[in-house]
Scaffold this active site. Structure first.
Site, short mmCIF file in Angstrom:
data_model
loop_
_atom_site.label_atom_id
_atom_site.label_comp_id
_atom_site.label_asym_id
_atom_site.label_seq_id
_atom_site.Cartn_x
_atom_site.Cartn_y
_atom_site.Cartn_z
N GLU A 196 4.08 -4.09 -12.66
CA GLU A 196 5.53 -4.02 -12.87
C GLU A 196 6.30 -4.98 -11.97
O GLU A 196 5.84 -5.36 -10.90
CB GLU A 196 6.01 -2.59 -12.62
CG GLU A 196 5.46 -1.63 -13.66
CD GLU A 196 5.93 -0.19 -13.48
OE1 GLU A 196 6.16 0.47 -14.48
OE2 GLU A 196 6.06 0.26 -12.33
N CYS A 213 11.87 -7.97 -7.21
CA CYS A 213 10.85 -7.23 -6.48
C CYS A 213 9.51 -7.51 -7.17
O CYS A 213 9.30 -7.13 -8.32
CB CYS A 213 11.24 -5.75 -6.54
SG CYS A 213 10.14 -4.68 -5.67
N CYS A 260 -3.23 -0.10 -5.49
CA CYS A 260 -3.19 -0.36 -4.06
C CYS A 260 -4.39 0.33 -3.42
O CYS A 260 -4.74 1.43 -3.82
CB CYS A 260 -1.88 0.19 -3.46
SG CYS A 260 -1.60 -0.32 -1.74
N CYS A 296 -0.29 5.65 0.92
CA CYS A 296 0.84 6.26 1.62
C CYS A 296 1.28 7.45 0.78
O CYS A 296 1.45 7.33 -0.45
CB CYS A 296 1.96 5.25 1.80
SG CYS A 296 1.36 3.77 2.61
N CYS A 329 4.26 7.48 -1.84
CA CYS A 329 4.41 6.31 -2.72
C CYS A 329 3.62 6.52 -4.01
O CYS A 329 2.43 6.82 -3.97
CB CYS A 329 3.91 5.07 -1.99
SG CYS A 329 3.78 3.61 -3.06
N GLY A 368 1.40 -2.75 -4.66
CA GLY A 368 0.33 -3.33 -3.85
C GLY A 368 0.74 -3.70 -2.44
O GLY A 368 1.91 -3.69 -2.08
N GLU A 369 -0.27 -4.02 -1.64
CA GLU A 369 -0.07 -4.42 -0.24
C GLU A 369 -0.28 -5.94 -0.17
O GLU A 369 -1.42 -6.41 -0.24
CB GLU A 369 -1.07 -3.66 0.65
CG GLU A 369 -1.18 -4.16 2.07
CD GLU A 369 0.16 -4.36 2.78
OE1 GLU A 369 0.92 -3.39 2.93
OE2 GLU A 369 0.45 -5.51 3.17
N SER A 375 6.94 -7.43 2.46
CA SER A 375 6.90 -6.09 3.04
C SER A 375 5.45 -5.63 3.20
O SER A 375 4.66 -5.72 2.27
CB SER A 375 7.64 -5.11 2.12
OG SER A 375 7.50 -3.79 2.59
N SER A 432 6.83 -1.32 6.84
CA SER A 432 6.99 0.07 6.45
C SER A 432 6.56 0.95 7.61
O SER A 432 5.40 1.34 7.70
CB SER A 432 6.13 0.36 5.21
OG SER A 432 6.58 -0.45 4.15
N HIS A 487 8.23 4.09 8.89
CA HIS A 487 8.31 5.44 8.32
C HIS A 487 8.04 6.60 9.26
O HIS A 487 8.27 7.75 8.88
CB HIS A 487 7.39 5.60 7.09
CG HIS A 487 7.66 4.61 6.00
ND1 HIS A 487 8.92 4.31 5.54
CD2 HIS A 487 6.82 3.85 5.25
CE1 HIS A 487 8.83 3.42 4.57
NE2 HIS A 487 7.57 3.12 4.39
N CYS A 526 12.31 2.10 -5.28
CA CYS A 526 11.23 1.94 -4.30
C CYS A 526 10.18 3.03 -4.43
O CYS A 526 10.50 4.21 -4.38
CB CYS A 526 11.80 2.13 -2.90
SG CYS A 526 12.23 0.64 -2.11
N1 SAH Z 1 2.87 -2.24 0.20
C1 SAH Z 1 4.02 -2.75 0.81
C2 SAH Z 1 5.12 -3.15 -0.17
C3 SAH Z 1 5.40 -2.25 -1.35
S1 SAH Z 1 6.25 -0.75 -1.09
C4 SAH Z 1 4.54 -1.78 1.83
O1 SAH Z 1 4.06 -0.66 1.87
O2 SAH Z 1 5.41 -2.17 2.62
C5 SAH Z 1 7.95 -1.18 -0.74
C6 SAH Z 1 8.66 -0.12 0.13
O3 SAH Z 1 8.94 1.09 -0.59
C7 SAH Z 1 7.82 0.29 1.31
O4 SAH Z 1 8.60 0.38 2.48
C8 SAH Z 1 7.37 1.67 0.90
O5 SAH Z 1 6.95 2.41 1.98
C9 SAH Z 1 8.59 2.20 0.23
N2 SAH Z 1 8.34 3.38 -0.61
C10 SAH Z 1 7.18 3.71 -1.20
N3 SAH Z 1 7.32 4.87 -1.88
C11 SAH Z 1 8.59 5.28 -1.73
C12 SAH Z 1 9.34 6.39 -2.23
N4 SAH Z 1 8.79 7.27 -3.06
N5 SAH Z 1 10.63 6.49 -1.88
C13 SAH Z 1 11.20 5.54 -1.08
N6 SAH Z 1 10.55 4.47 -0.60
C14 SAH Z 1 9.25 4.34 -0.91
FE1 SF4 Z 2 0.44 0.67 -1.08
FE2 SF4 Z 2 2.86 0.03 0.02
FE3 SF4 Z 2 2.59 2.17 -1.63
FE4 SF4 Z 2 1.53 2.23 0.83
S1 SF4 Z 2 3.75 2.08 0.31
S2 SF4 Z 2 0.53 2.92 -1.07
S3 SF4 Z 2 0.88 0.11 1.05
S4 SF4 Z 2 2.29 0.02 -2.18
#
Ligand code: SAH
Ligand code: SF4
Length: 441
Positions: free
Chosen positions: A133, A146, A153, A157, A160, A230-231, A262, A284, A286, A406
């Site tokens: 996406e 984005c 991934c 997390c 996510c 993805g990361e 990110s 990230s 958190h 996000c």
């Molecule tokens: N993998 C990378 C980039 C993709 S995620 C990373 O983890 O940074 C982009 C951002 O969205 C990250 O900060 C992630 O932690 C945040 N994110 C993921 N799931 C979320 C959710 N359900 N609500 C709000 N932010 C979220």
């Molecule tokens: Fe992967 Fe980023 Fe989601 Fe963590 S927040 S599972 S690194 S996409």
């Protein structure tokens, strides 16, 4: 074999839905380009030098190959042309010769959705049928794309949605830069002629923008964030090469100051990211304690908070003018207390980080184990950080009605129950632990 993560690049893969894994040849990636059934080579994702080599391999002499590669590169990446026939400075007889051997691809669009707040989401498909996406978020003063770096991934997390997918595969350079090109197609934002480009450059240049052309010229797409699926630092080579094409003044010509990568905190690659592309960094974070971060961002077990902050303090290019963004998802009763906010301030000050904190209200998805913090809690957290002199805006969720916000990206059609999600996490944790236990390469 059920775990696609462990597959070699050119091994066998299983077809979902078959009881017995059915070995099928996995397409071999040549130059990182997904092969096509018609035998032609997709040029998108290749740098100028590689295009010249391919032209030479196809029969042109070295000088002609270099010249043609320069012309074709400009048409591909700067002008967004998808047909050789339209490349007016290339001899008419040469154009069918190119079209017989090469194509100019784009990821296939499976579905395009438009949110009531203007956010757009595209479901895209690779040539070997994997879905991913891309999201576009228009604002008053900017438009942010984005971009995804992987299908699925490896990390998980807990808040996510993408983390409930296994890694299917890394996206190729062409599939990453192809997202930006597709967005330019959709928004109608390719420069039409050389003089347009010059005008755009003149209008867009400010002292911060040494390579970039497009900023204050009325374009919708002004910024890129590697925050899709993805990361990105686990697919760093492809992300780097794609972003180089995006930043090249003769390519897509977007300034690196308008690009943010990110990461969840893959420390060894952070330094490379700074040295090799020097884009803006978002991290990230958190959570501010080992216990909570280990739970919600499990990569923390491998790369801990203090080590991460030190790597960021060393990030080349970080300064007060170019601050590092810390992303902090607000999870009710998990990481949102005043004490957490004060600890965040202490850590950022301890490492003297030029920082800004983005507070992201948790975006829910089916089966998620968390709730979003209350607005009062978020305000109180934000105030504490802000009063310590660190900017801490609360991000407004965008595109929630089309699941584009996000952390809501996940393309697999199958809905998972809480029990299935827990089982998957247990397996992914096991894989991660095996990786931690393995000696470093
Ligand atoms: N993998 C990378 C980039 C993709 S995620 C990373 O983890 O940074 C982009 C951002 O969205 C990250 O900060 C992630 O932690 C945040 N994110 C993921 N799931 C979320 C959710 N359900 N609500 C709000 N932010 C979220
Ligand atoms: Fe992967 Fe980023 Fe989601 Fe963590 S927040 S599972 S690194 S996409």
């Amino acid at each position: 074999m059920t775990d696609t993560n462990s597959l070699p690049a050119a091994g066998i893969m299983t077809i979902p839905g078959h009881d017995e894994p059915l070995p099928v040849p996995r397409p071999t990636l040549v130059d990182g380009v997904t092969p096509r059934a018609d035998g032609r080579t997709d040029l998108i994702g290749l740098p100028k030098k590689r295009i010249a080599e391919l032209f030479e391999d196809a029969g042109l002499d070295a000088k002609a190959a270099k010249l043609r590669a320069k012309q074709v590169y400009h048409w591909l990446y700067h002008r967004g042309m998808t047909e050789f026939e339209a490349m007016t400075d290339i001899a008419k007889t040469m154009r069918p010769w190119l079209a017989e051997r090469f194509v100019i691809g784009r990821p296939e669009i499976v579905e395009a959705q438009h949110s009531s707040d203007g956010t757009r989401k595209w479901l895209l498909r690779t040539a070997d049928n994997h879905d991913f996406e891309m999201v576009f978020i228009p604002d008053a003063d900017r438009g942010t794309l984005c971009v995804s770096s992987q299908v699925g991934c490896t990390l998980n997390c807990r808040f996510c949605h993408t983390g409930t997918m296994r890694l299917v595969r890394n996206l190729t350079v062409g599939e990453i830069v192809g997202q930006v090109m597709l967005a330019r197609d959709a928004l109608g934002e390719w420069p039409k002629s050389a003089s347009d480009t010059r005008l755009a450059t003149m209008a867009g240049l400010d002292e911060d923008e040494e390579e970039g052309s497009y900023s204050a010229d009325g374009r919708l797409l002004t910024n890129i964030v590697m925050m899709g699926m993805g990361e990105p630092l686990y697919n760093f080579d492809n992300v780097r090469d794609a972003l180089k094409l995006v930043m090249d003044g003769d390519g897509l010509a977007l300034s690196r100051r308008r690009i943010t990568l990110s990461t969840s905190g893959v420390i060894p690659q952070i330094e490379r990211c700074g040295k090799e592309i020097s884009v803006n960094l978002a991290v990230s974070l958190h959570a501010v304690t080992k216990q909570v971060r280990d739970e919600i961002v499990p990569i923390n077990k491998k790369y801990g908070i203090e080590e991460l902050l030190q790597a960021l303090a060393d990030y080349p290019g970080a300064s007060n003018a170019r601050r590092i963004t810390f992303e902090y998802v607000m999870l009710k009763d998990k990481n949102d207390s005043d004490e957490d906010a004060r600890e965040l301030v202490r850590l950022l000050k301890k490492y003297k980080l030029p920082a800004k904190v983005n507070l992201i209200p948790f975006n829910p998805w089916p089966g998620a184990a968390y709730e979003c913090s209350t607005p009062d809690r978020i305000r109180s957290f934000s105030n504490i950080v802000f009063e310590a002199g660190i900017s801490a805006p609360v991000r407004t969720p965008r595109g929630r009605d089309i699941d584009a916000a996000c952390g809501q990206l996940k393309t697999s059609a199958k809905k998972m129950s809480r029990a299935e999600i827990d089982r998957l996490y247990a397996e992914k944790d096991k894989d991660a632990e095996a990786e931690i236990a393995a000696p470093a390469p």
